[in-house]
Design a protein around this motif. Structure first.
Motif, PDB file in Angstrom:
ATOM      1  N   ASP A  77       7.339   2.292  -7.041  1.00 57.91           N
ATOM      2  CA  ASP A  77       6.126   3.080  -7.213  1.00 57.91           C
ATOM      3  C   ASP A  77       4.883   2.214  -7.292  1.00 57.91           C
ATOM      4  O   ASP A  77       3.791   2.731  -7.529  1.00 57.91           O
ATOM      5  N   VAL A  78       5.010   0.922  -7.117  1.00 63.35           N
ATOM      6  CA  VAL A  78       3.852   0.033  -7.151  1.00 63.35           C
ATOM      7  C   VAL A  78       3.805  -0.757  -5.847  1.00 63.35           C
ATOM      8  O   VAL A  78       4.630  -1.633  -5.608  1.00 63.35           O
ATOM      9  N   VAL A  79       2.852  -0.388  -5.001  1.00 64.91           N
ATOM     10  CA  VAL A  79       2.673  -1.054  -3.714  1.00 64.91           C
ATOM     11  C   VAL A  79       1.229  -1.532  -3.644  1.00 64.91           C
ATOM     12  O   VAL A  79       0.306  -0.768  -3.922  1.00 64.91           O
ATOM     13  N   LEU A  80       1.037  -2.787  -3.291  1.00 63.62           N
ATOM     14  CA  LEU A  80      -0.310  -3.333  -3.123  1.00 63.62           C
ATOM     15  C   LEU A  80      -0.707  -3.135  -1.667  1.00 63.62           C
ATOM     16  O   LEU A  80      -0.032  -3.612  -0.761  1.00 63.62           O
ATOM     17  N   PHE A  81      -1.802  -2.417  -1.462  1.00 66.02           N
ATOM     18  CA  PHE A  81      -2.212  -1.971  -0.134  1.00 66.02           C
ATOM     19  C   PHE A  81      -3.637  -2.419   0.131  1.00 66.02           C
ATOM     20  O   PHE A  81      -4.499  -2.328  -0.741  1.00 66.02           O
ATOM     21  N   GLN A  82      -3.892  -2.907   1.335  1.00 71.88           N
ATOM     22  CA  GLN A  82      -5.247  -3.316   1.717  1.00 71.88           C
ATOM     23  C   GLN A  82      -5.736  -2.423   2.837  1.00 71.88           C
ATOM     24  O   GLN A  82      -5.104  -2.311   3.875  1.00 71.88           O
ATOM     25  N   ARG A  83      -6.872  -1.799   2.624  1.00 70.59           N
ATOM     26  CA  ARG A  83      -7.454  -0.916   3.638  1.00 70.59           C
ATOM     27  C   ARG A  83      -8.203  -1.749   4.675  1.00 70.59           C
ATOM     28  O   ARG A  83      -8.716  -2.816   4.375  1.00 70.59           O
ATOM     29  N   ASP A  84      -8.261  -1.236   5.905  1.00 69.79           N
ATOM     30  CA  ASP A  84      -8.961  -1.932   6.984  1.00 69.79           C
ATOM     31  C   ASP A  84     -10.428  -2.151   6.633  1.00 69.79           C
ATOM     32  O   ASP A  84     -11.108  -1.247   6.153  1.00 69.79           O
TER      33      ASP A  84
END
Length: 120
Positions: A77-84
């Motif tokens: 439930d913990v995902v590190l995500f980078q937006r464009d």
């Protein structure tokens, strides 16, 4: 033809081969250098606002909370995500990260899971 004629002929052939080789290398060098100057990659500059710095900080935050982070995909439930186009890292749930990634809003950088204790 005498044997000295063959020597002169061989010397001319060697000189001609060397000149052709040098000319070919020179043309190749000019072609590669002009191509790389036009299409070459710009040097990468990292600063304090770099996404890698933001990612390192986000990983440190998650690890201080007791999670183990890895690039290896895991159901969590913990995902590190980078937006464009952004240098910030968002903490998303697995479902949110998959939906955002499928919509091409950015990419999953790291999965953080609860460490598993080794079996006795």
């Amino acid at each position: 033809m005498t044997s000295t004629s063959y020597v002169f002929l061989a010397a001319r052939m060697v000189r001609l081969a060397v000149l052709v080789g040098v000319a070919g290398l020179l043309v190749g060098y000019v072609a590669v250098s002009s191509f790389s100057s036009r299409y070459g990659a710009t040097p990468m500059v990292l600063d304090s606002k770099s996404s890698e710095t933001a990612l390192s900080a986000a990983i440190a935050t998650q690890e201080s909370a007791g999670l183990a982070c890895s690039k290896k995909p895991a159901l969590t439930d913990v995902v590190l995500f980078q937006r464009d186009g952004k240098d910030t890292i968002d903490v998303l749930t697995f479902d949110e990260a998959i939906k955002a990634s499928s919509a091409r809003e950015g990419w999953i950088r790291t999965y953080c899971t609860v460490p598993v204790a080794p079996a006795p």
